[in-house]
Design an enzyme around this catalytic site. Structure first.
Site, PDB file in Angstrom:
ATOM      1  CB  CYS A 118      -0.951  -0.078   1.200  1.00 15.34           C
ATOM      2  SG  CYS A 118      -2.180   1.219   1.357  1.00 15.34           S
ATOM      3  CG  ASP A 165      -5.791  -1.152  -6.225  1.00 18.07           C
ATOM      4  OD1 ASP A 165      -6.534  -0.219  -5.823  1.00 18.07           O
ATOM      5  OD2 ASP A 165      -4.687  -1.406  -5.703  1.00 18.07           O
ATOM      6  CG  HIS A 193      -5.495  -1.203  -2.484  1.00 17.27           C
ATOM      7  ND1 HIS A 193      -4.379  -0.784  -3.177  1.00 17.27           N
ATOM      8  CD2 HIS A 193      -5.295  -0.819  -1.192  1.00 17.27           C
ATOM      9  CE1 HIS A 193      -3.556  -0.168  -2.348  1.00 17.27           C
ATOM     10  NE2 HIS A 193      -4.087  -0.185  -1.141  1.00 17.27           N
TER      11      HIS A 193
END
Length: 224
Positions: A118, A165, A193
């Protein structure tokens, strides 16, 4: 070894989760998501340590709030984004410098890599482009990579993205691929994601397993 205090080049002190298996010759800086050095990141560290790597996970939010360890609720996401917005990139990279220095000491000067998830995926890219500490970098779903894709990495880089994502469109992935053809880029069909985090609703066990296998092979190739 578990938690230590590091001193960054700019004088800031920060916590770090540290694991040093006996005889470790290579190491990894593990970079957090926007949720702090939480249970997921600690588990990631343990898995790498089980493969023989010394590991240092710096608490990058210590610059604005110490001891952050969030979960994955909507409230946690909002809180993590708020904290991330208060952290200056220059300070983050100073903390990465401190983690790399500690890791190098643990492995006696052996090769070290960086891996992040991330926000940490973006920071791992910065570790490859803004520093010369690392012999390899693995970046999992880093949303800020596309914006700095013109920067040339100083080491081999591998990236992992989920096809679905919503925060990283495939147009961004293709822009990265066009700008940096030397980078290994993997896209996981149907993945979202955070597909590598088993504490998220978006977790995909098959994709996480494959991405981890590729990451381990990548580091074995470049850190040995």
């Amino acid at each position: 070894m578990t938690d230590e205090t590091l001193v960054a080049p700019d004088g800031h002190t920060l916590a770090a989760h540290v694991l040093a298996p006996p005889g470790a010759r290579h190491g990894l800086v593990v970079v957090q998501e926007i949720f702090g050095v939480n249970s997921h990141i600690r588990n990631v560290c343990a898995r790498f340590a089980a493969r023989g790597y010394a590991v240092v996970a710096p608490a990058l939010f210590d610059r604005v709030e110490r001891g952050v360890s969030l979960g994955y609720t909507a409230e946690d996401v909002a809180r993590g984004r708020e904290l991330r917005g208060r952290v200056e990139d220059r300070g983050t990279m100073s903390d990465i410098d401190a983690a790399a220095a500690r890791l190098s000491a643990l492995v006696g000067g052996g090769r070290i890599g960086i891996v992040g998830y991330c926000w940490g995926g973006t920071v791992s890219w910065w570790g490859a482009t803004k520093t010369r500490h690392f012999a390899a970098a693995s970046c999992w779903y880093g949303g800020g990579i596309a914006a700095t894709r013109e920067a040339a990495p100083h080491c081999p880089v591998q990236m992992h993205f989920g096809e679905l994502d919503t925060s990283i469109p495939m147009t961004d992935v293709e822009a990265i691929r066009d700008a940096r053809p030397e980078v290994e880029i993997y896209v996981y069909d149907g993945a979202q994601h955070g597909f590598g985090c088993d504490e998220r609703g978006s977790y995909s066990a098959p994709d996480a397993k494959l991405a981890q296998e590729r990451t381990l092979e990548f580091f074995a190739r470049h850190l040995a």
